[in-house]
Design an enzyme around this catalytic site. Structure first.
Site, mmCIF file in Angstrom:
data_model
loop_
_atom_site.group_PDB
_atom_site.id
_atom_site.type_symbol
_atom_site.label_atom_id
_atom_site.label_comp_id
_atom_site.label_asym_id
_atom_site.label_seq_id
_atom_site.Cartn_x
_atom_site.Cartn_y
_atom_site.Cartn_z
ATOM 1 N N CYS A 28 -8.663 8.850 15.450
ATOM 2 C CA CYS A 28 -8.804 7.480 15.031
ATOM 3 C C CYS A 28 -8.607 8.020 12.795
ATOM 4 O O CYS A 28 -7.983 8.707 13.000
ATOM 5 C CB CYS A 28 -10.888 7.896 14.562
ATOM 6 S SG CYS A 28 -11.263 8.962 14.008
ATOM 7 N N CYS A 31 -8.377 11.051 11.510
ATOM 8 C CA CYS A 31 -7.322 11.976 11.878
ATOM 9 C C CYS A 31 -6.300 11.861 11.337
ATOM 10 O O CYS A 31 -5.212 12.655 10.945
ATOM 11 C CB CYS A 31 -7.782 12.083 13.889
ATOM 12 S SG CYS A 31 -8.707 12.520 14.681
ATOM 13 N N ASP A 453 19.086 -21.730 -1.040
ATOM 14 C CA ASP A 453 20.575 -21.603 -1.401
ATOM 15 C C ASP A 453 20.446 -23.015 -0.597
ATOM 16 O O ASP A 453 20.328 -22.719 0.563
ATOM 17 C CB ASP A 453 20.678 -20.201 -0.848
ATOM 18 C CG ASP A 453 22.506 -20.159 -1.500
ATOM 19 O OD1 ASP A 453 23.078 -20.983 -2.100
ATOM 20 O OD2 ASP A 453 23.155 -19.533 -0.771
ATOM 21 N N ASP A 652 21.682 -16.106 1.621
ATOM 22 C CA ASP A 652 22.563 -14.813 2.447
ATOM 23 C C ASP A 652 22.038 -13.250 1.840
ATOM 24 O O ASP A 652 22.111 -13.299 1.154
ATOM 25 C CB ASP A 652 23.497 -14.778 1.916
ATOM 26 C CG ASP A 652 24.535 -14.353 2.760
ATOM 27 O OD1 ASP A 652 25.450 -13.070 2.448
ATOM 28 O OD2 ASP A 652 25.514 -14.944 3.319
ATOM 29 N N ASP A 656 23.614 -13.210 -1.842
ATOM 30 C CA ASP A 656 22.250 -13.631 -2.667
ATOM 31 C C ASP A 656 21.675 -11.982 -2.919
ATOM 32 O O ASP A 656 19.745 -12.148 -3.230
ATOM 33 C CB ASP A 656 21.483 -14.498 -2.492
ATOM 34 C CG ASP A 656 22.546 -15.864 -2.129
ATOM 35 O OD1 ASP A 656 22.647 -16.037 -3.211
ATOM 36 O OD2 ASP A 656 22.266 -16.365 -1.607
#
Length: 768
Positions: A28, A31, A453, A652, A656
């Protein structure tokens, strides 16, 4: 900072290492927190992330201060278990062992539930106070009352004791381990509830008295439903991790190497292949490495890697990716990237990292899960005291407090966010989208403005010939042949456009001689015994040509976004080419989808306004900002953010990178070879504009599922715990049997996982 501190920091960075390994015995969210805390507190650990869904831990540590084995020891010292990463064969053995364990757990589940229902039937005459439903069943089966109670009690006690120790052994051991380390988890609640019920039932059996009920059926059914819940949960988790598992199994374990002058063939383990080896791949086989085809022709299915469903043609000189499927031709490849260096391995790593990451929304669930079990223990104790003092009935107080313990479900809270994230990241990878983490996915859902772009994003990114104009009775094929010969070795985009057009028409040419590049203007060459000049209008005027012939003056004007390249042979202008960057297929539809999502769109480009305007008009974007260099794009994003807007950027992943990093969420067109280095929150594995709105739609659908899961988990516990405590009894005389509470607990976790699994079938056309 002191010199010594600076040196220590630099040394730590130098020795930083990362490792991901399996963690066992977690059940769970509590844990998960205990294991994470144990790792973070270990010497030399810089950061740690434990993934409850994948049962694995990713740790960044200083290799000069600690070792992977020390990390494993730290987890074991906290009461859990872990193992070092294994090889593929080891993973297969582990999977087989896991399947065997799950099969055994299924047997335990069926036996416990069957024995529990039998115990319920035979416990009815023993006065078990478990609600109105049980009283009605007792009236239906009066024959049970004729069974002698004393031997029946002892028989049920022995059966329940044996069944609990056999079926619930793992639960009790996990609870004891947690107790030994001062921790609590879901196993604590179940072990405590069933132990108390079993001990009291044993006391009532050994010292029978009127009013002393037994809870043998509750003990077995609680354990049975707990095991059933775990089994179904494990199955659902496997389905959630299916995308990552599929990626890890598409690469073959062997390769067919061709060696020597005799070209002998040998099938060897993939680990023995080295860069430069020649590998034969037959039809129907998968490529074992990233490579370059040096012989043969085929079609390749890359859908597992890029989401591209259409088979792609590959011939000599084409690159192929490990894991892609060879359809219909035997090809010989030269190995270029192996193992962890392949695109497949990098995609797998990014998917795994994203699935293991945390989202901001998960912080709320984490804080609730951290205190959940102690709070439930307090509520159960309070429930017992209130019922004992108000009803003066120990059995009733016990039954209600046990119901509180077993109905509480920290798992649902802990799985609410990571389950949805895991499925979404896997589904995204199948579609060709790589999310870089949960935070990245959440950021996409907040976008208000999306900047795009132009070149390479909305357009193909390279010009194509749109028209060829011929003068002086020269044919189009001849102009293409001459131009292709001259431009063959040029890297200029216009050169590629001419060569591609000539190849498309199956035109062959002889190599050019004396090729001279004239930067910014064109080139000159000697082709087929003629002096050839290719370039712009400026080059022709410099060379003394006059563009005033009737054929030239009657040419249509150059449209915006079109580049005109002139061709002259032996001092005579024989024609020109018009080239233009083309819109990507699907760009218009993608823009329309983005607008439907409520986003304000703008184009940011380094091209001139004349080149950008026609593209913007074609796709339907009104706002265009042209002539921007990378710093200009960066400045524009910052100014929009200063206005309080959440800004996204599409471009890109390398050119970019600064703009993508500055944006609140960046969407990068991946180049394959540099996946891990590219900026952006999302990488598109193929250049399809439709993936841009799809990435945002999937992110929004995922966030919606996360919120639904959190709401369900919270409501379940907020309503379920008071119901189990007997909140409805004063008004409606309704009490919840402990075994029903246990079944409800199992249903809670399964429902969260089932809701998350809806994302496995998500598609842009079916985004519900």
């Amino acid at each position: 900072m002191s010199i010594e501190a600076t040196q220590n920091a630099q040394s730590s960075l130098t020795h930083s290492s990362s490792i991901t390994f399996p963690v066992l015995s977690m059940s769970c969210a509590a844990c998960q927190h205990h294991v994470e805390a144990a790792l973070i507190n270990a010497s030399g650990v810089q950061s740690a992330r434990v993934d409850l869904m994948g049962h694995r831990a990713t740790v960044l540590f200083d290799s000069a201060l600690t070792t992977p084995q020390n990390l494993i020891d730290a987890i074991r010292a906290s009461g859990y278990d872990a193992v070092l990463p294994r090889t593929n064969q080891g993973e297969e053995r582990a999977d087989s062992a896991s399947r065997a364990t799950e099969k055994q757990a299924n047997i335990r589940t069926k036996v416990a539930i069957s024995a529990g229902f039998l115990a319920m039937i035979f416990s009815m005459p023993l006065g078990s106070e478990m609600g109105a439903l049980d009283q009605q069943l007792m009236r239906i089966l009066p024959a049970l009352y004729r069974i002698p109670q004393y031997p029946l009690r002892w028989s049920l006690l022995l059966i329940t004791l044996a069944g609990a120790l056999w079926a619930g052994r793992g639960i009790y051991l996990a609870a004891l381990r947690a107790l030994r380390h001062g921790a609590t988890n879901m196993n604590t609640l179940v072990a405590l509830g069933t132990s108390v019920a079993l001990c009291y039932s044993a006391y009532a059996t050994i010292f029978p008295a009127p009013g002393r009920a037994v809870y043998f059926d509750a003990v077995l059914l609680i354990l049975g439903f707990m095991l059933a819940g775990k089994s179904l949960e494990a199955r659902a988790k496997r389905r959630a991790m299916a995308a990552l598992d599929a990626l890890s199994h598409v690469r073959p374990n062997t390769a067919r190497r061709i060696s020597g002058e005799a070209k002998t063939t040998e099938i060897i383990p993939l680990e023995k292949i080295i860069v430069g080896d020649s590998i034969l791949i037959l039809p129907g086989e998968r490529f074992p490495v990233d490579g370059l085809i040096i012989e043969g022709r085929t079609t390749v299915d890359e859908s597992m890697l890029t989401g591209e469903s259409i088979p792609l043609e590959r011939t000599i000189g084409s690159h192929v990716l490990a894991g892609s499927l060879n359809y219909d031709g035997a090809v010989l490849c030269r190995a270029e990237s192996l193992g962890e260096a392949t695109v497949l391995a990098r995609i797998e790593q990014l998917v795994q990292e994203a699935q293991s990451s945390r989202t901001p929304l998960e912080g709320l669930a984490d804080r609730a899960s951290a205190i959940f079990v102690p709070v439930v223990l307090c509520i159960a104790a309070t429930t017992f005291l209130i019922w004992f003092l108000a009803a003066h009935s120990f059995p009733l107080a016990l039954a209600n407090s046990v119901a509180v313990l077993v109905i509480a479900c920290p798992c649902a809270m802990g799985l609410a966010v990571p389950a949805a994230l895991t499925v979404a990241v896997g589904r995204g990878a199948q579609l060709g989208l790589l999310y870089k983490g949960g935070e990245a996915l959440e950021r996409l859902t907040t976008l208000e403005v999306l900047l795009m772009d132009k070149t390479g994003t909305l357009t193909i990114g390279r010009p194509v010939l749109t028209q060829t104009h011929c003068f002086n009775a020269v044919t189009e094929d001849k102009i293409l042949r001459i131009a292709a010969a001259a431009e063959e070795r040029s890297n200029h985009p216009l050169a590629h456009a001419i060569v591609d057009a000539a190849k498309a028409r199956s035109i062959e040419w002889a190599p050019a001689e004396s090729v001279q590049i004239l930067p910014g203007r064109g080139l000159s060459a000697r082709v087929e015994g003629m002096d050839c000049l290719l370039g712009n209008e400026e080059l022709l005027k410099e060379s003394g040509f006059k563009l005033n012939s009737t054929e030239i003056t009657n040419l249509p004007a150059v449209e915006s976004g079109v580049t005109r390249l002139w061709v002259a042979l032996d001092q005579t202008i024989v024609g020109c080419f018009d080239a233009k960057d083309q819109l990507r297929p699907g760009a218009v539809a993608a823009v329309q989808s983005l607008e439907k999502l409520g986003l304000k769109l703008r184009i940011l480009t380094g091209d001139s306004a004349n080149a950008a305007a026609p593209i913007a008009h074609e796709v339907g974007i009104q706002a265009v900002e042209a002539g921007l260099d990378p710093l200009g794009k960066l400045s524009r994003i910052r100014s929009l953010q200063a206005e309080g807007l959440h800004v996204g950027m599409v471009g890109d992943g390398i050119n970019d990178a600064a703009a993508l990093a500055q944006a609140d969420a960046g969407i990068a067109l991946g180049s394959g070879a540099d996946l891990a280095q590219e900026a952006g929150e999302v990488l598109l594995l193929r250049s399809d504009p439709a993936l841009i709105p799809a990435s945002i739609e999937l992110a929004r659908a995922t966030l919606r599922i996360m919120r639904e899961n959190l709401l369900w988990a919270a409501l379940y516990n907020i309503l379920g715990i008071p119901l189990a405590a007997g909140a409805l009894y004063p008004s409606y005389h309704i009490l919840l049997s402990p075994w029903i509470a246990s079944a409800a607990m199992a249903f809670s976790s399964i429902s969260v996982l089932a809701n998350s699994l809806r994302l496995r079938k998500w598609s842009p056309a079916k985004n519900s």
